[in-house]
Design a protein around this motif. Structure first.
Motif, short mmCIF file in Angstrom:
data_model
loop_
_atom_site.label_atom_id
_atom_site.label_comp_id
_atom_site.label_asym_id
_atom_site.label_seq_id
_atom_site.Cartn_x
_atom_site.Cartn_y
_atom_site.Cartn_z
N ALA A 189 0.09 0.88 65.79
CA ALA A 189 -0.75 -0.31 65.63
C ALA A 189 -0.42 -1.35 66.69
CB ALA A 189 -0.56 -0.89 64.23
N PHE A 190 0.88 -1.54 66.98
CA PHE A 190 1.30 -2.47 68.04
C PHE A 190 0.72 -2.04 69.38
CE2 PHE A 190 5.46 -3.38 65.56
CZ PHE A 190 4.77 -4.22 64.71
N ALA A 191 0.84 -0.74 69.69
CA ALA A 191 0.34 -0.22 70.97
C ALA A 191 -1.16 -0.40 71.09
CB ALA A 191 0.71 1.26 71.10
N THR A 192 -1.87 -0.14 70.00
CA THR A 192 -3.33 -0.27 69.98
C THR A 192 -3.76 -1.72 70.16
OG1 THR A 192 -3.54 1.66 68.55
CG2 THR A 192 -5.42 0.17 68.65
N ALA A 199 -5.18 3.88 70.61
CA ALA A 199 -5.76 4.22 69.30
C ALA A 199 -6.16 5.69 69.25
CB ALA A 199 -6.98 3.34 69.04
N MET A 200 -6.39 6.30 70.41
CA MET A 200 -6.78 7.71 70.45
C MET A 200 -5.68 8.62 69.91
SD MET A 200 -8.69 7.66 74.16
CE MET A 200 -9.98 6.45 74.49
N PHE A 201 -4.42 8.14 69.96
CA PHE A 201 -3.32 8.95 69.41
C PHE A 201 -3.40 9.05 67.89
CE2 PHE A 201 -1.61 8.06 73.61
CZ PHE A 201 -0.97 9.25 73.93
N ALA A 202 -4.24 8.23 67.28
CA ALA A 202 -4.45 8.32 65.84
C ALA A 202 -5.15 9.63 65.48
CB ALA A 202 -5.27 7.14 65.33
N LEU A 203 -5.72 10.32 66.47
CA LEU A 203 -6.30 11.64 66.23
C LEU A 203 -5.27 12.61 65.67
CD1 LEU A 203 -8.54 12.09 69.41
CD2 LEU A 203 -9.34 11.86 67.06
N LEU A 204 -4.00 12.38 66.00
CA LEU A 204 -2.93 13.23 65.48
C LEU A 204 -2.82 13.10 63.97
CD1 LEU A 204 -0.24 12.56 68.23
CD2 LEU A 204 -1.71 14.58 68.01
N LEU A 303 -8.59 21.46 67.54
CA LEU A 303 -8.46 22.91 67.49
C LEU A 303 -7.13 23.43 68.04
CD1 LEU A 303 -12.02 24.05 68.67
CD2 LEU A 303 -11.16 23.98 66.33
N SER A 304 -6.54 22.72 69.00
CA SER A 304 -5.36 23.22 69.69
C SER A 304 -4.15 23.31 68.78
CB SER A 304 -5.03 22.31 70.88
OG SER A 304 -3.85 22.76 71.53
N LYS A 305 -3.39 24.38 68.96
CA LYS A 305 -2.15 24.56 68.22
C LYS A 305 -0.93 24.23 69.08
CE LYS A 305 -4.02 28.13 65.15
NZ LYS A 305 -3.89 29.53 64.65
N GLN A 306 -1.18 23.89 70.33
CA GLN A 306 -0.11 23.54 71.26
C GLN A 306 0.05 22.02 71.31
OE1 GLN A 306 1.83 25.74 72.98
NE2 GLN A 306 0.76 27.49 72.07
N THR A 307 1.22 21.54 70.94
CA THR A 307 1.45 20.08 70.91
C THR A 307 1.28 19.47 72.28
OG1 THR A 307 3.01 20.36 69.07
CG2 THR A 307 3.07 18.27 70.26
N TRP A 308 1.80 20.14 73.31
CA TRP A 308 1.71 19.56 74.66
C TRP A 308 0.27 19.43 75.11
CZ3 TRP A 308 -0.47 21.77 78.95
CH2 TRP A 308 -0.72 23.15 78.91
N GLN A 309 -0.58 20.42 74.76
CA GLN A 309 -1.99 20.33 75.12
C GLN A 309 -2.66 19.17 74.42
OE1 GLN A 309 -3.74 24.14 74.21
NE2 GLN A 309 -3.20 25.00 76.19
N THR A 310 -2.34 19.01 73.15
CA THR A 310 -2.92 17.92 72.36
C THR A 310 -2.57 16.57 72.96
OG1 THR A 310 -2.75 19.26 70.35
CG2 THR A 310 -3.04 16.89 70.07
N LEU A 311 -1.29 16.38 73.29
CA LEU A 311 -0.84 15.10 73.84
C LEU A 311 -1.44 14.83 75.22
CD1 LEU A 311 2.95 14.99 72.81
CD2 LEU A 311 0.97 13.96 71.67
#
Length: 425
Positions: A189-192, A199-204, A303-311
């Motif tokens: 929330a601070f970063a956003t 805020a896009m990291f909220a997709l996680l 859809l991705s199962k790879q954390t690095w791809q998601t980030l």
């Protein structure tokens, strides 16, 4: 030497590490060679002191100056920074206002060091437990000497605080301890509230179906974003109106010398091929390309199962969507890149990833100006407002292009993996 080369050929992961270590060392050597050069190349595009050494740390001092009178959105400042930045900057502003300008910047960098230490300790415990501490040291050096980090530190931009809060979120969001998970949500929330696009990291959270956490973060972000408008002089409504007006002016400005956004990439391509970079057609094409990349990235994140791809995809959205997106926006790719670097197995696709990542973060000044302007017309700061100045450097162009290629590559890779998984099932 033969044994080492033979081992590297057999172990692709070690080979990637070796190539990257060599590339980074060469980049750092070149970086210091340029830095201490008595006669640097004409109008070089290297981020550190890339235009004028007297403009160093300008973002830090600008924000501090903007809030002296608690009226950052009116003449002569016309700030486009969200107001939560001024809350973060308040202690440093008070020190600077007391006539201790050097002390204020020293305190800022002391805070940066403290934030790096915190993130490093948390990262080591989560991802490097049992591995060599030398690995962590190399990763820190790699991140520190990356292009976006160097430019970020050269500007002393408060974006580093956003980077820190985002890192805290990523490292603590899955903690077994409830207070750490709450701290992670507050950090996002601070970063956003500071820069909006984190805020896009909220997709996680959405991906993990943590709907209550997502709602809590969203509500807190909105409050942190809007409440500071009340403490500024001029009134709540007026400040909001002026902020969005200034932000729109900033988006429409021609500050392209360090703009790696996808919209600017389309403008660069149009200019190189003799087109009008400011035409409505070019703007529309850029808008369509950005929208397609944004939508497909969201789908692949889910859809991705790879954390690095998601980030990586989420961090690249912060470069694809905004107009403009400065070089330091690329700093968020470091989160996913480090996880990619640490993954145990690497294949043929990783050679392409290696090249793209290196272009994005390399500490090399491999740029030159394609469309130079006379020195008399160069503004001695970051705001290059000369109408005919496009600042089309090789580095800016390749970084923007790498962002698009990397997004498309990960997207296609994710979809292919998903299709193969469905066929097997």
């Amino acid at each position: 030497m033969k044994k080492i080369l033979s081992k590297l050929k057999e172990d692709k992961n070690s080979l990637v590490w070796a190539i990257f270590v060599l590339a980074v060392i060469l980049g750092i050597v070149q970086f210091f060679f340029y830095l201490f050069s008595t006669n640097p190349p004409y109008l070089t595009n290297f981020p550190l002191f890339h235009q004028n050494p007297t403009d160093t740390f300008a973002d830090f001092f600008n924000i501090n100056t903007f809030i002296f009178g608690l009226s950052p959105y009116i003449e002569p400042f016309y700030s486009s920074y969200p107001p939560f930045n001024f809350i973060i900057a308040l202690p440093f502003m008070l020190v600077q206002r007391a006539g201790l300008k050097i002390l204020s910047i020293c305190l800022y960098f002391a805070s940066v060091v403290a934030m790096i230490v915190v993130l490093s300790v948390l990262f080591y415990k989560k991802h490097l437990n049992g591995q060599s501490k030398k690995t962590l040291i190399f990763i820190i050096l790699l991140c520190f000497f990356s292009t976006p980090m160097l430019f970020l530190l050269e500007r002393a931009n408060y974006l580093f605080v956003t980077f820190f809060f985002t890192g805290l979120f990523l490292l603590l969001k899955d903690s077994e301890k409830r207070w750490q998970r709450i701290l992670a949500l507050c950090s996002l929330a601070f970063a956003t509230a500071m820069k909006m696009y984190p805020a896009m990291f909220a997709l996680l959270l959405l991906k993990d179906k943590r709907y209550k956490d997502l709602l809590f973060t969203a509500l807190l972000s909105v409050q942190l974003f809007f409440l500071p408008f009340f403490i500024l002089s001029g009134g709540f409504v007026k400040n909001i109106t002026l902020f969005f007006s200034n932000l729109n002016d900033f988006i429409l400005s021609k500050r392209l010398s360090v703009d790696v956004s996808t919209g600017n990439l389309i403008r660069i391509i149009a200019h190189v091929f003799g087109g009008d970079s400011n035409s409505q057609t070019v703007f529309t094409i850029g808008l369509v390309v950005r929208a397609v990349l944004f939508i497909t990235s969201i789908v692949c994140v889910m859809l991705s199962k790879q954390t690095w791809q998601t980030l990586i995809l989420i961090s690249l959205m912060g470069v694809i969507v905004p107009m403009p997106a400065m070089k330091y926006n690329l700093v968020f790719t470091l989160f996913g890149f480090v996880l990619w670097l640490l993954k145990s197995e690497k294949g043929k696709m990783d050679v392409l990833y290696l090249v793209l990542f290196f272009i994005i973060i390399a500490p090399l000044s491999y740029g030159f100006i394609i469309a130079p302007v006379p020195p008399s017309e160069i503004y001695p700061g970051i705001a290059l407002e000369v109408d005919n100045y496009l600042g089309l450097s090789v580095q800016t162009f390749l970084q923007g292009l790498s962002v698009v290629i990397l997004t498309v590559t990960i997207t296609v890779h994710t979809l292919i993996s998903k299709i193969k998984g469905i066929k097997k099932a």
